[in-house]
Design a protein around this motif. Sequence first.
Motif, short mmCIF file in Angstrom:
data_model
loop_
_atom_site.label_atom_id
_atom_site.label_comp_id
_atom_site.label_asym_id
_atom_site.label_seq_id
_atom_site.Cartn_x
_atom_site.Cartn_y
_atom_site.Cartn_z
N ILE A 260 0.85 -1.20 0.00
CA ILE A 260 0.00 0.00 0.00
C ILE A 260 0.88 1.25 0.00
O ILE A 260 0.64 2.19 -0.76
N LEU A 261 1.90 1.23 0.85
CA LEU A 261 2.83 2.36 0.89
C LEU A 261 3.49 2.55 -0.47
O LEU A 261 3.66 3.69 -0.94
N ALA A 262 3.85 1.44 -1.11
CA ALA A 262 4.49 1.51 -2.42
C ALA A 262 3.54 2.07 -3.47
O ALA A 262 3.91 2.94 -4.28
N THR B 46 11.48 6.70 -1.41
CA THR B 46 12.66 7.49 -1.75
C THR B 46 12.60 8.03 -3.17
O THR B 46 13.09 9.14 -3.45
N ALA B 47 11.95 7.29 -4.08
CA ALA B 47 11.81 7.78 -5.46
C ALA B 47 10.95 9.04 -5.50
O ALA B 47 11.15 9.91 -6.35
N ASN B 48 9.99 9.14 -4.60
CA ASN B 48 9.15 10.33 -4.53
C ASN B 48 9.96 11.57 -4.16
O ASN B 48 9.68 12.67 -4.65
N LEU B 49 10.94 11.39 -3.30
CA LEU B 49 11.80 12.53 -2.93
C LEU B 49 12.59 13.00 -4.15
O LEU B 49 12.73 14.21 -4.39
N ILE B 50 13.08 12.04 -4.93
CA ILE B 50 13.82 12.38 -6.14
C ILE B 50 12.91 13.09 -7.14
O ILE B 50 13.29 14.08 -7.76
N ASN B 51 11.68 12.59 -7.27
CA ASN B 51 10.73 13.22 -8.19
C ASN B 51 10.38 14.64 -7.75
O ASN B 51 10.27 15.55 -8.59
N LEU B 52 10.21 14.84 -6.45
CA LEU B 52 9.87 16.17 -5.93
C LEU B 52 10.98 17.17 -6.23
O LEU B 52 10.74 18.27 -6.74
N VAL C 102 8.46 -7.52 0.57
CA VAL C 102 7.74 -6.35 0.07
C VAL C 102 8.30 -5.02 0.60
O VAL C 102 8.01 -3.97 0.04
N ARG C 103 9.08 -5.07 1.67
CA ARG C 103 9.60 -3.81 2.23
C ARG C 103 10.50 -3.05 1.26
O ARG C 103 10.41 -1.82 1.17
N PRO C 104 11.38 -3.74 0.51
CA PRO C 104 12.20 -2.99 -0.46
C PRO C 104 11.37 -2.25 -1.50
O PRO C 104 11.76 -1.17 -1.95
N ILE C 105 10.22 -2.81 -1.86
CA ILE C 105 9.34 -2.15 -2.83
C ILE C 105 8.82 -0.84 -2.25
O ILE C 105 8.81 0.20 -2.91
N ALA C 106 8.41 -0.88 -0.97
CA ALA C 106 7.91 0.32 -0.32
C ALA C 106 9.00 1.38 -0.20
O ALA C 106 8.78 2.56 -0.51
N LEU D 252 9.71 -10.19 -6.05
CA LEU D 252 9.91 -9.85 -4.65
C LEU D 252 8.64 -10.06 -3.83
O LEU D 252 8.67 -10.63 -2.74
N GLN D 253 7.49 -9.63 -4.35
CA GLN D 253 6.28 -9.78 -3.56
C GLN D 253 5.81 -11.24 -3.50
O GLN D 253 5.25 -11.67 -2.49
N ALA D 254 6.07 -12.01 -4.55
CA ALA D 254 5.72 -13.43 -4.52
C ALA D 254 6.54 -14.18 -3.48
O ALA D 254 6.09 -15.20 -2.93
N PHE D 255 7.75 -13.68 -3.19
CA PHE D 255 8.63 -14.29 -2.18
C PHE D 255 8.50 -13.58 -0.82
O PHE D 255 9.34 -13.77 0.06
#
Length: 456
Positions: free
Chosen positions: A18-20, A166-172, A157-161, A151-154
Amino acid sequence: MSIRSQIRPVLTLALPLILAEVGWMSMGIVDTIMVGHMANPPLAISAAALGQVLYNTIAFGIAGILLGLDTYLAQSHGAGRFDEANRWLLHGLILAAGLALTLILIIVCAPAVMLRLPIERDVLTTSVSFLGALNWGTPALFLYFTLRRYLQAFNHVRPIAWALVTANLINLVGDWLLIFGHTWGPIHVPALGVAGAGLATSVSRWYLAFFLVVALLRIERRHNYGLLSVARHFEPTRIRRLALLGAPAGGQILVEIAIFGLVTFLIGTLGKLPLSGHEIALNCASTTFMVPYAISAAAAVRVGQAIGRKSPLEAVSAGWAAIALGAGAMACFSAILLGLPHAIARCFTADPAVIAATIPFLLVAAVFQFFDGLQITATGALRGAGNTHAGLIVHFIGYWIIGLPIGYLITFRLHRGAAGLWIGLCIGLIVAGTALTSIWRHTTKTMKTSAQLLPN
Protein backbone atom coordinates in the motif's frame (compact mmCIF):
# COMPACT_ATOMS: atom_id res chain seq x y z
CA MET A 1 -9.64 -21.91 8.13
CA SER A 2 -11.49 -18.70 9.08
CA ILE A 3 -11.38 -15.41 7.19
CA ARG A 4 -10.35 -13.63 10.39
CA SER A 5 -7.21 -15.78 10.65
CA GLN A 6 -6.12 -14.57 7.19
CA ILE A 7 -6.57 -10.84 7.82
CA ARG A 8 -3.24 -10.50 9.62
CA PRO A 9 -1.07 -12.30 7.00
CA VAL A 10 -2.83 -10.46 4.15
CA LEU A 11 -2.28 -7.13 5.90
CA THR A 12 1.36 -7.98 6.67
CA LEU A 13 1.98 -8.47 2.98
CA ALA A 14 -0.30 -5.65 1.84
CA LEU A 15 0.79 -2.75 4.09
CA PRO A 16 4.22 -2.21 2.49
CA LEU A 17 2.59 -2.64 -0.91
CA ILE A 18 0.00 0.00 0.00
CA LEU A 19 2.83 2.36 0.89
CA ALA A 20 4.49 1.51 -2.42
CA GLU A 21 1.32 2.03 -4.50
CA VAL A 22 0.44 5.30 -2.79
CA GLY A 23 4.05 6.34 -3.37
CA TRP A 24 3.64 5.43 -7.04
CA MET A 25 0.56 7.61 -7.37
CA SER A 26 2.21 10.41 -5.40
CA MET A 27 4.53 11.01 -8.32
CA GLY A 28 1.59 11.92 -10.55
CA ILE A 29 -0.02 13.98 -7.80
CA VAL A 30 3.18 15.92 -7.12
CA ASP A 31 3.55 16.53 -10.86
CA THR A 32 -0.01 17.87 -11.01
CA ILE A 33 0.44 20.08 -7.94
CA MET A 34 3.75 21.49 -9.21
CA VAL A 35 2.52 22.29 -12.72
CA GLY A 36 -0.67 23.65 -11.11
CA HIS A 37 1.47 26.46 -9.69
CA MET A 38 2.76 27.55 -13.07
CA ALA A 39 1.60 30.79 -14.68
CA ASN A 40 -1.34 29.18 -16.51
CA PRO A 41 -2.75 26.37 -14.27
CA PRO A 42 -5.61 25.23 -16.57
CA LEU A 43 -3.21 24.80 -19.51
CA ALA A 44 -0.46 23.11 -17.48
CA ILE A 45 -2.76 20.71 -15.63
CA SER A 46 -4.72 19.87 -18.81
CA ALA A 47 -1.54 19.11 -20.79
CA ALA A 48 -0.11 16.93 -18.00
CA ALA A 49 -3.47 15.15 -17.68
CA LEU A 50 -3.63 14.32 -21.37
CA GLY A 51 -0.05 13.05 -21.45
CA GLN A 52 -0.35 11.00 -18.26
CA VAL A 53 -3.60 9.36 -19.28
CA LEU A 54 -2.34 8.45 -22.75
CA TYR A 55 0.97 7.08 -21.45
CA ASN A 56 -0.57 5.19 -18.53
CA THR A 57 -3.32 3.70 -20.69
CA ILE A 58 -0.87 2.17 -23.13
CA ALA A 59 1.94 1.47 -20.65
CA PHE A 60 -0.06 -0.33 -18.01
CA GLY A 61 -2.15 -2.17 -20.56
CA ILE A 62 1.02 -3.58 -22.13
CA ALA A 63 2.82 -4.09 -18.81
CA GLY A 64 -0.28 -5.83 -17.44
CA ILE A 65 0.70 -8.88 -19.50
CA LEU A 66 3.42 -9.41 -16.89
CA LEU A 67 0.76 -9.93 -14.21
CA GLY A 68 0.76 -13.57 -15.29
CA LEU A 69 3.98 -13.76 -13.28
CA ASP A 70 1.94 -13.36 -10.08
CA THR A 71 0.26 -16.72 -10.58
CA TYR A 72 3.35 -18.70 -11.63
CA LEU A 73 5.73 -17.15 -9.10
CA ALA A 74 3.36 -17.40 -6.12
CA GLN A 75 2.34 -20.99 -6.88
CA SER A 76 5.98 -22.01 -7.44
CA HIS A 77 6.93 -20.41 -4.12
CA GLY A 78 4.05 -22.11 -2.33
CA ALA A 79 5.18 -25.48 -3.70
CA GLY A 80 8.79 -24.81 -2.61
CA ARG A 81 9.99 -24.82 -6.25
CA PHE A 82 12.41 -21.89 -6.12
CA ASP A 83 14.20 -23.10 -9.24
CA GLU A 84 10.93 -22.96 -11.13
CA ALA A 85 10.18 -19.45 -9.86
CA ASN A 86 13.65 -18.30 -10.99
CA ARG A 87 13.02 -19.64 -14.47
CA TRP A 88 9.75 -17.70 -14.61
CA LEU A 89 11.52 -14.51 -13.57
CA LEU A 90 14.17 -14.95 -16.27
CA HIS A 91 11.56 -15.36 -18.98
CA GLY A 92 9.51 -12.54 -17.49
CA LEU A 93 12.50 -10.23 -17.99
CA ILE A 94 12.80 -11.34 -21.61
CA LEU A 95 9.11 -10.69 -22.19
CA ALA A 96 9.38 -7.33 -20.41
CA ALA A 97 12.19 -6.20 -22.74
CA GLY A 98 10.05 -6.89 -25.80
CA LEU A 99 7.03 -5.16 -24.28
CA ALA A 100 9.10 -2.09 -23.33
CA LEU A 101 10.39 -1.74 -26.88
CA THR A 102 6.83 -1.96 -28.18
CA LEU A 103 5.72 0.86 -25.87
CA ILE A 104 8.68 3.08 -26.77
CA LEU A 105 7.82 2.83 -30.47
CA ILE A 106 4.13 3.55 -29.82
CA ILE A 107 4.90 6.67 -27.79
CA VAL A 108 7.35 7.90 -30.44
CA CYS A 109 4.58 7.66 -33.04
CA ALA A 110 1.79 9.00 -30.79
CA PRO A 111 2.23 12.75 -31.58
CA ALA A 112 1.25 12.16 -35.21
CA VAL A 113 -2.20 11.15 -33.95
CA MET A 114 -2.42 13.43 -30.90
CA LEU A 115 -1.92 16.65 -32.85
CA ARG A 116 -5.00 15.83 -34.93
CA LEU A 117 -7.33 15.60 -31.91
CA PRO A 118 -10.10 18.21 -31.56
CA ILE A 119 -8.50 19.68 -28.40
CA GLU A 120 -7.01 23.16 -28.03
CA ARG A 121 -3.67 23.37 -29.83
CA ASP A 122 -1.62 24.71 -26.93
CA VAL A 123 -2.81 21.86 -24.72
CA LEU A 124 -1.80 19.28 -27.34
CA THR A 125 1.68 20.68 -28.06
CA THR A 126 2.52 20.97 -24.36
CA SER A 127 1.21 17.45 -23.76
CA VAL A 128 3.37 16.03 -26.56
CA SER A 129 6.54 17.39 -24.95
CA PHE A 130 5.49 15.93 -21.59
CA LEU A 131 4.82 12.53 -23.20
CA GLY A 132 8.24 12.50 -24.90
CA ALA A 133 9.95 13.18 -21.56
CA LEU A 134 8.04 10.32 -19.89
CA ASN A 135 9.17 7.89 -22.58
CA TRP A 136 12.82 8.06 -21.40
CA GLY A 137 11.79 6.09 -18.31
CA THR A 138 9.99 3.28 -20.17
CA PRO A 139 12.74 0.58 -19.97
CA ALA A 140 13.16 1.23 -16.24
CA LEU A 141 9.39 1.02 -15.69
CA PHE A 142 9.20 -2.49 -17.15
CA LEU A 143 12.30 -3.69 -15.27
CA TYR A 144 10.83 -2.39 -12.00
CA PHE A 145 7.46 -3.99 -12.75
CA THR A 146 9.00 -7.43 -13.38
CA LEU A 147 11.35 -7.48 -10.37
CA ARG A 148 8.55 -6.32 -8.12
CA ARG A 149 6.45 -9.36 -9.00
CA TYR A 150 9.27 -11.69 -7.91
CA LEU A 151 9.91 -9.85 -4.65
CA GLN A 152 6.28 -9.78 -3.56
CA ALA A 153 5.72 -13.43 -4.52
CA PHE A 154 8.63 -14.29 -2.18
CA ASN A 155 7.15 -12.06 0.59
CA HIS A 156 9.92 -9.44 0.34
CA VAL A 157 7.74 -6.35 0.07
CA ARG A 158 9.60 -3.81 2.23
CA PRO A 159 12.20 -2.99 -0.46
CA ILE A 160 9.34 -2.15 -2.83
CA ALA A 161 7.91 0.32 -0.32
CA TRP A 162 11.28 1.92 0.41
CA ALA A 163 11.99 2.23 -3.30
CA LEU A 164 8.79 4.19 -3.93
CA VAL A 165 9.13 6.41 -0.86
CA THR A 166 12.66 7.49 -1.75
CA ALA A 167 11.81 7.78 -5.46
CA ASN A 168 9.15 10.33 -4.53
CA LEU A 169 11.80 12.53 -2.93
CA ILE A 170 13.82 12.38 -6.14
CA ASN A 171 10.73 13.22 -8.19
CA LEU A 172 9.87 16.17 -5.93
CA VAL A 173 13.35 17.65 -6.21
CA GLY A 174 13.40 16.94 -9.93
CA ASP A 175 10.08 18.73 -10.42
CA TRP A 176 11.33 21.75 -8.47
CA LEU A 177 14.51 21.90 -10.53
CA LEU A 178 13.20 21.11 -13.99
CA ILE A 179 9.75 22.72 -14.07
CA PHE A 180 10.74 26.16 -12.82
CA GLY A 181 14.51 26.23 -13.46
CA HIS A 182 17.17 27.51 -11.06
CA THR A 183 20.57 29.18 -11.16
CA TRP A 184 23.46 28.85 -8.70
CA GLY A 185 26.40 30.91 -9.89
CA PRO A 186 27.72 29.30 -13.09
CA ILE A 187 25.24 26.41 -12.79
CA HIS A 188 22.00 27.00 -14.67
CA VAL A 189 19.09 24.55 -14.86
CA PRO A 190 16.65 25.71 -17.53
CA ALA A 191 12.92 25.90 -16.84
CA LEU A 192 11.35 23.10 -18.89
CA GLY A 193 7.79 23.61 -17.68
CA VAL A 194 5.42 20.66 -18.03
CA ALA A 195 8.08 18.62 -19.89
CA GLY A 196 10.31 19.00 -16.82
CA ALA A 197 7.73 17.09 -14.75
CA GLY A 198 7.86 14.21 -17.23
CA LEU A 199 11.65 14.15 -17.19
CA ALA A 200 11.72 14.13 -13.37
CA THR A 201 9.37 11.14 -13.38
CA SER A 202 11.64 9.29 -15.84
CA VAL A 203 14.69 9.87 -13.63
CA SER A 204 12.71 8.58 -10.64
CA ARG A 205 11.78 5.40 -12.54
CA TRP A 206 15.41 4.65 -13.34
CA TYR A 207 16.17 5.06 -9.67
CA LEU A 208 13.32 2.64 -8.84
CA ALA A 209 14.67 -0.04 -11.15
CA PHE A 210 18.23 0.33 -9.80
CA PHE A 211 16.95 0.14 -6.20
CA LEU A 212 15.13 -3.16 -6.83
CA VAL A 213 18.10 -4.69 -8.64
CA VAL A 214 20.32 -3.95 -5.63
CA ALA A 215 17.63 -5.17 -3.20
CA LEU A 216 17.16 -8.42 -5.12
CA LEU A 217 20.90 -9.13 -5.13
CA ARG A 218 21.10 -8.53 -1.37
CA ILE A 219 18.11 -10.80 -0.73
CA GLU A 220 19.60 -13.52 -2.92
CA ARG A 221 22.87 -13.33 -1.00
CA ARG A 222 21.00 -13.66 2.30
CA HIS A 223 18.49 -16.40 1.39
CA ASN A 224 20.23 -18.22 -1.49
CA TYR A 225 17.17 -18.86 -3.66
CA GLY A 226 19.49 -19.95 -6.50
CA LEU A 227 18.65 -16.96 -8.66
CA LEU A 228 22.23 -16.33 -9.83
CA SER A 229 22.78 -19.97 -10.77
CA VAL A 230 19.51 -20.45 -12.65
CA ALA A 231 19.80 -22.19 -16.02
CA ARG A 232 19.81 -19.50 -18.71
CA HIS A 233 18.56 -21.47 -21.73
CA PHE A 234 15.60 -19.94 -23.50
CA GLU A 235 12.25 -21.77 -23.42
CA PRO A 236 9.72 -20.32 -25.88
CA THR A 237 6.89 -22.29 -24.25
CA ARG A 238 7.32 -20.27 -21.03
CA ILE A 239 7.01 -17.00 -22.91
CA ARG A 240 3.89 -18.32 -24.58
CA ARG A 241 2.36 -19.49 -21.28
CA LEU A 242 3.16 -16.15 -19.63
CA ALA A 243 1.63 -14.22 -22.50
CA LEU A 244 -1.50 -16.39 -22.63
CA LEU A 245 -2.12 -16.07 -18.90
CA GLY A 246 -1.09 -12.42 -18.67
CA ALA A 247 -2.82 -11.11 -21.81
CA PRO A 248 -6.33 -11.15 -20.28
CA ALA A 249 -4.97 -9.41 -17.15
CA GLY A 250 -3.28 -6.81 -19.32
CA GLY A 251 -6.46 -6.55 -21.36
CA GLN A 252 -8.46 -5.89 -18.21
CA ILE A 253 -6.10 -3.08 -17.19
CA LEU A 254 -6.23 -1.67 -20.72
CA VAL A 255 -10.02 -1.77 -20.72
CA GLU A 256 -10.15 -0.08 -17.31
CA ILE A 257 -7.53 2.61 -17.96
CA ALA A 258 -8.58 3.17 -21.58
CA ILE A 259 -12.07 4.13 -20.50
CA PHE A 260 -10.57 6.92 -18.38
CA GLY A 261 -8.38 7.84 -21.34
CA LEU A 262 -11.41 8.17 -23.58
CA VAL A 263 -13.29 10.10 -20.91
CA THR A 264 -10.30 12.43 -20.58
CA PHE A 265 -10.42 13.05 -24.34
CA LEU A 266 -14.18 13.66 -24.29
CA ILE A 267 -13.91 16.06 -21.36
CA GLY A 268 -10.98 17.76 -23.12
CA THR A 269 -13.33 18.70 -25.95
CA LEU A 270 -15.36 20.69 -23.39
CA GLY A 271 -12.47 23.00 -22.49
CA LYS A 272 -9.52 23.49 -20.13
CA LEU A 273 -11.49 23.96 -16.92
CA PRO A 274 -13.50 20.69 -17.02
CA LEU A 275 -10.32 18.85 -18.02
CA SER A 276 -8.39 20.39 -15.11
CA GLY A 277 -11.13 19.40 -12.65
CA HIS A 278 -11.23 15.89 -14.10
CA GLU A 279 -7.44 15.53 -13.75
CA ILE A 280 -7.40 16.58 -10.09
CA ALA A 281 -10.30 14.28 -9.20
CA LEU A 282 -8.74 11.44 -11.19
CA ASN A 283 -5.52 11.84 -9.21
CA CYS A 284 -7.50 11.61 -5.97
CA ALA A 285 -9.55 8.59 -7.07
CA SER A 286 -6.45 6.86 -8.42
CA THR A 287 -4.65 7.41 -5.11
CA THR A 288 -7.42 5.89 -3.00
CA PHE A 289 -7.61 3.04 -5.54
CA MET A 290 -3.97 2.20 -4.79
CA VAL A 291 -4.94 0.83 -1.36
CA PRO A 292 -7.23 -1.97 -2.61
CA TYR A 293 -4.92 -2.40 -5.61
CA ALA A 294 -2.07 -3.26 -3.21
CA ILE A 295 -4.39 -5.54 -1.24
CA SER A 296 -5.30 -7.15 -4.56
CA ALA A 297 -1.62 -7.93 -5.20
CA ALA A 298 -1.38 -9.44 -1.73
CA ALA A 299 -4.52 -11.49 -2.47
CA ALA A 300 -2.96 -12.87 -5.67
CA VAL A 301 0.17 -13.89 -3.75
CA ARG A 302 -1.61 -15.41 -0.74
CA VAL A 303 -4.16 -17.29 -2.85
CA GLY A 304 -1.47 -18.49 -5.26
CA GLN A 305 0.85 -19.64 -2.47
CA ALA A 306 -1.99 -21.54 -0.77
CA ILE A 307 -2.90 -23.29 -4.02
CA GLY A 308 0.78 -24.16 -4.51
CA ARG A 309 0.74 -25.75 -1.03
CA LYS A 310 -2.45 -27.63 -2.02
CA SER A 311 -4.44 -25.82 0.68
CA PRO A 312 -7.63 -24.62 -1.08
CA LEU A 313 -9.46 -23.66 2.13
CA GLU A 314 -6.61 -21.31 3.03
CA ALA A 315 -6.86 -19.81 -0.47
CA VAL A 316 -10.60 -19.23 0.00
CA SER A 317 -10.11 -17.47 3.36
CA ALA A 318 -7.24 -15.34 2.04
CA GLY A 319 -9.34 -14.16 -0.90
CA TRP A 320 -12.32 -13.18 1.24
CA ALA A 321 -10.07 -11.45 3.79
CA ALA A 322 -8.56 -9.32 1.01
CA ILE A 323 -11.97 -8.42 -0.41
CA ALA A 324 -13.23 -7.36 3.03
CA LEU A 325 -10.14 -5.25 3.67
CA GLY A 326 -10.28 -3.56 0.26
CA ALA A 327 -13.98 -2.73 0.41
CA GLY A 328 -13.70 -1.49 4.01
CA ALA A 329 -10.81 0.85 3.22
CA MET A 330 -12.65 2.33 0.26
CA ALA A 331 -15.77 2.94 2.36
CA CYS A 332 -13.60 5.11 4.63
CA PHE A 333 -12.22 7.03 1.65
CA SER A 334 -15.76 7.62 0.43
CA ALA A 335 -16.56 9.44 3.67
CA ILE A 336 -13.46 11.63 3.30
CA LEU A 337 -14.29 12.60 -0.28
CA LEU A 338 -17.87 13.42 0.66
CA GLY A 339 -16.87 15.50 3.66
CA LEU A 340 -13.84 17.43 2.39
CA PRO A 341 -14.15 18.02 -1.38
CA HIS A 342 -13.24 21.74 -1.26
CA ALA A 343 -10.23 21.18 1.00
CA ILE A 344 -8.96 18.39 -1.25
CA ALA A 345 -9.29 20.50 -4.40
CA ARG A 346 -7.49 23.44 -2.76
CA CYS A 347 -4.46 21.19 -2.14
CA PHE A 348 -3.88 21.13 -5.90
CA THR A 349 -4.48 24.75 -6.92
CA ALA A 350 -5.62 28.12 -5.59
CA ASP A 351 -7.54 28.89 -8.79
CA PRO A 352 -11.24 29.15 -7.72
CA ALA A 353 -12.53 28.21 -11.16
CA VAL A 354 -10.49 24.99 -11.22
CA ILE A 355 -11.60 24.17 -7.66
CA ALA A 356 -15.25 24.62 -8.62
CA ALA A 357 -14.77 22.38 -11.65
CA THR A 358 -13.24 19.65 -9.46
CA ILE A 359 -15.98 19.31 -6.81
CA PRO A 360 -18.62 17.43 -8.91
CA PHE A 361 -16.05 14.81 -9.94
CA LEU A 362 -14.96 14.23 -6.33
CA LEU A 363 -18.57 13.70 -5.22
CA VAL A 364 -19.13 11.06 -7.91
CA ALA A 365 -15.83 9.40 -6.94
CA ALA A 366 -17.10 9.15 -3.36
CA VAL A 367 -20.05 7.08 -4.56
CA PHE A 368 -18.06 4.45 -6.47
CA GLN A 369 -15.23 3.92 -3.94
CA PHE A 370 -16.74 0.85 -2.24
CA PHE A 371 -17.44 -0.98 -5.50
CA ASP A 372 -13.98 -0.10 -6.83
CA GLY A 373 -12.54 -1.83 -3.76
CA LEU A 374 -14.69 -4.90 -4.36
CA GLN A 375 -13.82 -5.33 -8.02
CA ILE A 376 -10.04 -4.98 -7.77
CA THR A 377 -9.56 -7.25 -4.73
CA ALA A 378 -11.82 -9.91 -6.23
CA THR A 379 -9.74 -9.66 -9.42
CA GLY A 380 -6.54 -10.24 -7.42
CA ALA A 381 -7.98 -13.29 -5.67
CA LEU A 382 -9.10 -14.72 -9.01
CA ARG A 383 -5.65 -14.07 -10.52
CA GLY A 384 -4.02 -16.01 -7.71
CA ALA A 385 -6.32 -18.90 -8.61
CA GLY A 386 -5.27 -18.65 -12.27
CA ASN A 387 -8.42 -16.92 -13.58
CA THR A 388 -7.39 -13.83 -15.55
CA HIS A 389 -10.31 -13.88 -18.01
CA ALA A 390 -13.19 -12.95 -15.71
CA GLY A 391 -11.89 -9.46 -14.98
CA LEU A 392 -11.43 -8.68 -18.68
CA ILE A 393 -14.95 -9.75 -19.62
CA VAL A 394 -16.67 -8.07 -16.67
CA HIS A 395 -14.80 -4.79 -17.05
CA PHE A 396 -15.47 -4.61 -20.78
CA ILE A 397 -19.19 -5.07 -20.23
CA GLY A 398 -19.37 -2.80 -17.17
CA TYR A 399 -17.37 0.11 -18.59
CA TRP A 400 -17.81 0.02 -22.35
CA ILE A 401 -21.23 -1.58 -22.85
CA ILE A 402 -23.02 -0.08 -19.83
CA GLY A 403 -21.08 2.80 -18.27
CA LEU A 404 -19.77 4.75 -21.26
CA PRO A 405 -23.08 5.01 -23.19
CA ILE A 406 -24.90 6.17 -20.05
CA GLY A 407 -22.20 8.74 -19.28
CA TYR A 408 -22.19 10.02 -22.87
CA LEU A 409 -25.97 10.38 -22.78
CA ILE A 410 -25.89 12.37 -19.52
CA THR A 411 -23.09 14.71 -20.63
CA PHE A 412 -23.65 15.28 -24.34
CA ARG A 413 -27.36 14.56 -24.87
CA LEU A 414 -28.88 15.72 -21.58
CA HIS A 415 -26.18 18.43 -21.16
CA ARG A 416 -25.66 17.75 -17.44
CA GLY A 417 -21.97 18.62 -17.44
CA ALA A 418 -18.67 16.75 -17.67
CA ALA A 419 -19.29 14.88 -14.40
CA GLY A 420 -22.03 12.97 -16.23
CA LEU A 421 -19.31 10.84 -17.83
CA TRP A 422 -18.11 9.92 -14.35
CA ILE A 423 -21.66 8.97 -13.35
CA GLY A 424 -21.62 6.45 -16.21
CA LEU A 425 -18.29 5.06 -14.97
CA CYS A 426 -19.75 4.85 -11.48
CA ILE A 427 -22.57 2.64 -12.78
CA GLY A 428 -20.01 0.48 -14.59
CA LEU A 429 -18.00 0.04 -11.39
CA ILE A 430 -21.10 -1.00 -9.45
CA VAL A 431 -21.73 -3.69 -12.07
CA ALA A 432 -18.07 -4.83 -12.07
CA GLY A 433 -17.76 -4.95 -8.27
CA THR A 434 -20.95 -6.97 -7.87
CA ALA A 435 -20.19 -9.38 -10.72
CA LEU A 436 -16.55 -10.13 -9.82
CA THR A 437 -17.40 -10.74 -6.17
CA SER A 438 -20.06 -13.21 -7.33
CA ILE A 439 -17.55 -14.96 -9.60
CA TRP A 440 -15.09 -15.29 -6.71
CA ARG A 441 -17.90 -16.72 -4.57
CA HIS A 442 -18.56 -19.36 -7.24
CA THR A 443 -14.81 -20.10 -7.43
CA THR A 444 -14.64 -20.66 -3.67
CA LYS A 445 -17.37 -23.28 -3.90
CA THR A 446 -15.24 -25.20 -6.39
CA MET A 447 -12.20 -24.88 -4.10
CA LYS A 448 -14.16 -26.18 -1.10
CA THR A 449 -15.32 -29.15 -3.13
CA SER A 450 -11.73 -29.93 -4.15
CA ALA A 451 -10.66 -29.67 -0.49
CA GLN A 452 -13.18 -32.37 0.43
CA LEU A 453 -11.68 -34.65 -2.22
CA LEU A 454 -8.10 -34.25 -0.96
CA PRO A 455 -6.77 -37.22 1.08
CA ASN A 456 -6.55 -36.59 4.83
